[in-house]
Design an enzyme around this catalytic site. Structure first.
Site, short mmCIF file in Angstrom:
data_model
loop_
_atom_site.label_atom_id
_atom_site.label_comp_id
_atom_site.label_asym_id
_atom_site.label_seq_id
_atom_site.Cartn_x
_atom_site.Cartn_y
_atom_site.Cartn_z
NE ARG A 248 -36.46 6.29 32.26
CZ ARG A 248 -36.06 6.52 33.52
NH1 ARG A 248 -34.78 6.52 33.82
NH2 ARG A 248 -36.97 6.72 34.46
CD GLU A 277 -33.18 -0.25 31.20
OE1 GLU A 277 -33.98 -0.38 32.13
OE2 GLU A 277 -32.45 0.73 31.05
CG HIS A 295 -32.71 1.24 35.00
ND1 HIS A 295 -33.58 1.52 33.99
CD2 HIS A 295 -32.73 2.35 35.80
CE1 HIS A 295 -34.11 2.73 34.17
NE2 HIS A 295 -33.60 3.24 35.26
#
Lengths: 329, 329
Positions: A248, A277, A295
């Site tokens: 993360r 993000e 991602h």
């Protein structure tokens, strides 16, 4: 009529959808052969109004995602008296009040290790890309500079690099196995030393960083791991060091990472995740020593198909009174 | 004075340079501590004139590269009566007349397996990049499209893919080991079945292509392998198939490969080599399913350092009357 159970499938077991998981949208037609989905998200009604309007107080299962509401007592569970099973499409279940589920004897099942090999190969691919400058070389060729200017700077060999794995779970173990096949030497840090692995354990991230050429971050985001990769760790990693993050964004202090990259205080980074993000620090966009990925470490056609099968399997097991495949509670 | 041996190093053994290998230029100061290089390439004289002008008929060793002249009897060997050792910075020695060297009892040593692990990890990196769309995703993020448009198309999992290795030498074996660690199933074609490897042997490239998801090309370029990857092989590989080429551009019929990629008749390609380097077919520059690399599979800082040590070691062994480390003849 949108927002209600399909009238054509009266005999299929009901599954409540508060918010559609991406995997549901992708496999909706296949899922709908097996379950009668109550699409609460399609309705303007509140959850209690929706449950009343659709005569769904008997609904026993829900399929959820971290993109939807937090699954707590007041907002969700109190309105679903018959709920006994929560299936998620995610690995992390931090959006579910597990204590409350335990108290109510609701079983929760997650995505288990469906994505583990995809995440691991993505980490290895990002690392080879950073070291060997594959994406940068691809840009170089596409821009026509190969013909024009000739040489491209040398990359660095993966083989024999000292790799520090931050979080030796299912994914980290697969990363270690892949990199060991290139004669890398593997060390790791983790909450506890794992008795059965052949890699060196470091209880402390700073010492691991000092002794590593590369840190591969694949641990969960928790209060303990938030900003674990900070200025001191980056200094310990050093100028030749590389960071790979498929965990993360917030495990890394992103501002410091950007500064270290800009100042050449570390050698490079392969980043699948970011703190905010889909926003990516704009300073990174011009750097040739970083590889930026939106991602998608877990995202392959094959992983999504496996996830569909896994979710379907968990729901079918529940409705057949069999044990779920990946129970958390 | 350019073009002559350094007057300051009279006791170092003489080594003739017809054309400087790139590794010589990179490590010139270190090399010059050990040998007295006769830089024929710096002189306007012909080779026989240069040998006469520098009193070098006694020169016993030369350090050569495929970028220089062909090493044959009439142009080179006849003018070097004392030559007993040729050291190359390359793996391939097709630019040296080995029969003539054998007849004259001249030992030839190549770069051996100095680059093997670099080439192997480059092939694996290109394959993960093509399957997982790493370079394309990096372009997507850099262009700002992640914030703007959201989704990026799913890639494909490396794990459990059927890999066909074309040429199971030193490099191919390392590629196989790396990919096997991701649970790929490995098959290969080669001149002969290798009795000691656990992979399936296919005597025929067409059948290998039919049974593979990916062909990784890492064989030498010979009359037999030129355009071996032709239309029929690409058809056998099929629409889901991927080509990785780190060998030589001409092992593939590049026109056909471009056509298959443009028409979606194969899924993608990772190409480190091209038929007319540094020229790359311009149709490829706009494709997102190819990764283009400027012939640098062998090129890392570490490989170049190893090559320097290897070349130095071969020359030192020769001048100490010891066996060369990697003799071809």
């Amino acid at each position: 009529m949108a927002g209600t159970a399909s009238p054509n499938l009266p005999n299929l077991p009901k599954v409540l959808l508060l918010k559609p998981p991406p995997i549901y949208l992708r496999y909706e037609s296949q899922f709908s052969l097996h379950f009668n989905f109550l699409k609460a998200y399609d309705s303007p009604l509140s959850l209690p109004e929706y449950i009343a309007a659709t005569n769904s107080t008997d609904v026993a299962a829900t399929f959820v995602t971290s993109l939807g509401p937090r699954i707590n007592a007041a907002d969700i569970l109190d309105h679903l008296p018959s709920l006994r099973c929560i299936v998620t499409s995610t690995i992390g279940v931090d959006f579910i009040d597990l204590d409350e589920c335990r108290r109510r004897q609701i079983t929760v099942a997650n995505a288990a290790d469906v994505f583990a090999s995809d995440c691991a190969e993505s980490a290895v691919g990002l690392l080879i890309d950073v070291l060997r400058k594959i994406s940068a070389a691809d840009r170089f060729v596409r821009s026509g500079n190969w013909s024009a200017s000739g040489g491209f700077p040398l990359g660095n060999r993966l083989g024999h690099k000292k790799i520090g794995i931050v979080g030796l779970g299912n994914i980290g173990s697969k990363i270690a196995k892949g990199l060991a096949s290139f004669n890398c030497s593997i060390s790791y840090t983790s909450r506890k030393k794992k008795p059965s692995v052949p890699y060196s354990f470091y209880p402390d991230i700073h010492t691991l960083a000092s002794d590593s050429d590369v840190l591969v971050i694949c641990c969960p985001l928790t209060d303990e791991t938030r900003h674990m990769i900070n200025k001191e760790v980056l200094l310990a990693l050093g100028k030749e060091g590389v960071i790979i993050n498929i965990a993360r964004g917030s495990v890394v202090d992103e501002k410091e990472l950007v500064r270290f990259l800009l100042e050449g205080q570390i050698a490079g980074a392969g980043l699948d995740v970011f703190e905010n993000e889909p926003s990516v620090p704009k300073e990174l966009l011009a750097l040739d020593n970083v590889v930026l990925s939106p991602h998608l470490a877990a995202c392959t056609e094959e992983a999504f198909h496996d996830l569909y099968q896994h979710v379907k399997g968990n729901l079918q097991a529940f409705f057949s009174n069999k044990p779920l495949h990946s129970p958390i509670v």
